[in-house]
Design a protein around this motif. Structure first.
Motif, PDB file in Angstrom:
ATOM      1  N   ASP A 144     -21.498 -12.815  15.287  1.00 30.04           N
ATOM      2  CA  ASP A 144     -21.929 -12.079  14.030  1.00 30.04           C
ATOM      3  C   ASP A 144     -22.043 -10.530  14.018  1.00 30.04           C
ATOM      4  O   ASP A 144     -21.938 -10.067  13.023  1.00 30.04           O
ATOM      5  CB  ASP A 144     -23.659 -12.616  13.931  1.00 30.04           C
ATOM      6  N   TYR A 145     -21.856 -10.007  15.109  1.00 24.09           N
ATOM      7  CA  TYR A 145     -21.735  -8.446  15.150  1.00 24.09           C
ATOM      8  C   TYR A 145     -20.466  -7.904  15.576  1.00 24.09           C
ATOM      9  O   TYR A 145     -20.255  -6.858  15.995  1.00 24.09           O
ATOM     10  CB  TYR A 145     -22.867  -7.894  16.012  1.00 24.09           C
ATOM     11  N   SER A 146     -19.438  -8.735  15.696  1.00 24.73           N
ATOM     12  CA  SER A 146     -18.265  -8.432  16.112  1.00 24.73           C
ATOM     13  C   SER A 146     -17.586  -7.171  15.325  1.00 24.73           C
ATOM     14  O   SER A 146     -17.119  -6.180  16.108  1.00 24.73           O
ATOM     15  CB  SER A 146     -17.176  -9.629  15.951  1.00 24.73           C
ATOM     16  N   ASN A 189     -16.934 -13.889  21.208  1.00 27.78           N
ATOM     17  CA  ASN A 189     -17.944 -14.170  22.156  1.00 27.78           C
ATOM     18  C   ASN A 189     -19.239 -13.382  21.321  1.00 27.78           C
ATOM     19  O   ASN A 189     -20.143 -13.551  21.832  1.00 27.78           O
ATOM     20  CB  ASN A 189     -17.712 -13.455  23.418  1.00 27.78           C
ATOM     21  N   VAL A 190     -18.879 -12.436  20.608  1.00 29.52           N
ATOM     22  CA  VAL A 190     -20.130 -11.807  19.727  1.00 29.52           C
ATOM     23  C   VAL A 190     -20.428 -12.252  18.433  1.00 29.52           C
ATOM     24  O   VAL A 190     -21.535 -11.997  18.117  1.00 29.52           O
ATOM     25  CB  VAL A 190     -19.576 -10.179  19.919  1.00 29.52           C
ATOM     26  N   LEU A 192     -19.151  -3.882  16.448  1.00 30.91           N
ATOM     27  CA  LEU A 192     -18.904  -3.413  17.728  1.00 30.91           C
ATOM     28  C   LEU A 192     -17.712  -3.069  17.965  1.00 30.91           C
ATOM     29  O   LEU A 192     -17.403  -2.247  18.505  1.00 30.91           O
ATOM     30  CB  LEU A 192     -19.200  -4.950  18.688  1.00 30.91           C
ATOM     31  N   ILE A 246     -13.924 -10.259  21.755  1.00 33.34           N
ATOM     32  CA  ILE A 246     -15.176  -9.990  21.191  1.00 33.34           C
ATOM     33  C   ILE A 246     -15.499 -10.863  20.117  1.00 33.34           C
ATOM     34  O   ILE A 246     -16.863 -11.279  19.667  1.00 33.34           O
ATOM     35  CB  ILE A 246     -15.138  -8.442  20.724  1.00 33.34           C
ATOM     36  N   SER A 301     -10.139  -7.200  20.916  1.00 27.46           N
ATOM     37  CA  SER A 301     -10.727  -7.772  19.690  1.00 27.46           C
ATOM     38  C   SER A 301     -10.896  -9.442  19.672  1.00 27.46           C
ATOM     39  O   SER A 301     -12.029  -9.898  19.136  1.00 27.46           O
ATOM     40  CB  SER A 301      -9.637  -7.389  18.388  1.00 27.46           C
TER      41      SER A 301
END
Length: 166
Positions: free
Chosen positions: A50-52, A47-48, A55, A44, A41
């Motif tokens: 906006d869409y964490s 690193n991700v 995902l 993510i 978690s």
């Protein structure tokens, strides 16, 4: 050749249900599995961005599907709701964090620690409806009690945030 394929297939299934073999820990495999979910978690979210949330929830759904499919094999090999099967803890924790993000909560050190602790407490205590969900057959019963623990942890965290305790 066939035996070798079966061994490889078993190793892949074992790696999945034990969340990269964290469930093989001789001590507290569920805690190790949950910690693996925390690390996933965190990675993510960092690193991700906006869409964490989406995902994390998508992964929970994918893991749920895979966990239900592999559960009969796992229970046949290791017994009913075996300790090695920690993908359920991963799913439950991903639900907690994913939904916190959906509700617009920004993660900080305190929330990481409390989310982990509350999830583990609810997972161990099996407060209703978790205890009843655990009685469902196959993978659904193994996984849904942890999903309930994840939602229970989420509710407590949201209440603490709402009442400015956090």
């Amino acid at each position: 050749m066939r035996q070798r394929m079966n061994e490889k297939n078993s190793l892949i299934k074992e790696g999945f249900i034990s969340f990269l073999f964290l469930g093989k820990s001789p001590l507290a495999p569920g805690t190790f599995g949950s910690f693996g979910a925390l690390l996933l978690s965190y990675f993510i979210i960092e690193n991700v961005l906006d869409y964490s949330a989406y995902l994390l929830l998508l992964l929970a759904g994918i893991f749920y599907y895979g966990g239900v499919q592999i559960a009969p094999w796992c229970e046949k090999k290791y017994g009913k709701d075996p300790g090695i099967y920690v993908i359920d803890e991963v799913i439950g924790y991903l639900i907690t964090i994913g939904l916190l993000l959906v509700f617009g909560v920004k993660m900080n050190q305190t929330l990481w620690i409390l989310s982990f602790l509350f999830f583990r407490i609810f997972d161990v205590l099996k407060i209703w409806p978790a205890k009843d969900l655990e009685k469902l057959e196959g993978g659904h019963g193994i996984i849904l009690d942890d999903a309930a623990a994840g939602i229970q942890a989420l509710i407590v965290l949201l209440l603490l945030i709402q009442f400015n305790v956090l």
